[in-house]
Design an enzyme around this catalytic site. Structure first.
Site: not given
Ligand code: RIB
Ligand code: CA
Length: 313
Positions: A243
């Site tokens: 992500h």
């Molecule tokens: O949903 C994914 C996000 O939530 C990413 O930033 C992960 O690190 C968590 O913070």
């Protein structure tokens, strides 16, 4: 290409850790002013410590790391040890950090840095709950014209959420904060699950990290091996979604990503859909766009960039 003056606001978290490393490996594009940390994946005392662990892994004890909000604006803190492990960096075994945590509160750092900057010169990258950024804007709204862009990881448009069927984790944890930032009128760029679920760390890509034969490559390999397992078993993906590094890659080469200007809003009333990011993708309501929302990327180019940059550390 002009360098971005970046404040990276994060909740490490294995994917946050890779985003920090990518930023540190890209000084031609990223002038990293500081790393601010927030409670999210794990509590604040761990996120601030993990951010320093990662800077030390990269040999960057000079980076200023600040601790910020230990809980969301209004709601109780929800953490994600079920994904990231108790330490937040499970899959790695980095020593306690020895570099100092900055005395100044993260929110004050964001405010002061922006107040001292030229208009439209600061890029803020929230890759966790947006509590710190919202507090800075509420404490000193005069910083808003100083912010060139907010480029965040969060939300889910055509994808279901990953924390509830309606909401992605970062927005779900602090939906009010996300709404404050979105409604501030800043140039708002969002990397939702729609794009990050296409940035999958397949076994072949994971091996490329390990084949770097470096402490950074080994740590990324171990962390992502651990981090991958949850989403691969839930969604049946052939790799875990990476992500947060999408945000930094966007600053380095935005052509890797595709998206559109849309009107975006965030649910902050209904418990059923709390934290939902609702994009008017087909402009049905004919309202002014207020966000650039990405929904696709050239994932091979993304991983080539990431692997090459990590290889520099
Ligand atoms: O949903 C994914 C996000 O939530 C990413 O930033 C992960 O690190 C968590 O913070
Ligand atoms: Ca994160």
């Amino acid at each position: 290409m002009q360098k971005s003056n970046v404040i990276l606001d994060c909740d490490p978290g294995q994917d946050d850790a890779v985003a920090i490393l990518l930023a540190l490996a890209s000084p031609e594009e990223i002038n990293l002013l500081g790393i601010t940390t927030v409670a999210g994946n794990v509590p604040l005392e761990l996120t601030q410590s993990n951010a320093r662990r990662i800077c030390e892994l990269a040999g960057r004890r000079d980076v200023r790391v600040f601790a910020g909000a230990s809980r969301p604006l209004m709601r109780d803190l929800v953490t994600a040890e079920w994904i990231h492990g108790k330490t937040g960096l499970d899959g790695s075994d980095l020593p306690e950090p020895t570099m100092p945590l900055q005395e100044e509160h993260a929110v004050n750092f964001i405010v002061q840095t922006c107040l001292e900057a030229e208009d439209n010169s600061i890029t803020i990258c929230p890759i966790g709950p947006m509590t710190n950024v919202a507090l800075a804007m509420m404490q000193a709204p005069q910083i808003i014209p100083k912010i060139k862009q907010v480029v965040c990881m969060g939300g889910a448009i055509k994808e279901f959420g990953n924390t509830t069927p309606a909401a992605e984790f970062n927005i779900y944890v602090d939906p009010q904060a996300a709404k404050v930032v979105l409604n501030s009128g800043v140039d708002f760029v969002m990397m939702p699950l729609d794009v990050t679920h296409k940035a999958l760390v397949t076994p072949e890509r994971l091996q490329r990290f390990k084949d770097l034969n470096s402490p950074v490559g080994d740590v990324c390999g171990g962390m992502l091996d651990y981090f991958n397992r949850f989403d691969m078993s839930r969604y049946g993906f052939d790799g875990g979604p990476l992500h947060d590094p999408c945000v930094i890659a966007y600053l380095i080469d935005s052509d890797i990503f595709k998206g559109r200007e849309v009107h975006l809003d965030i649910e902050t009333s209904s418990e059923l859909t709390m934290g939902q990011t609702l994009a008017d993708w087909w402009n049905i309501m004919e309202r002014e766009p207020n966000a650039f929302v990405c929904d696709d990327l050239d994932h091979e180019r993304f991983f080539q960039l990431l692997t090459e940059r990590l290889g520099r550390l």
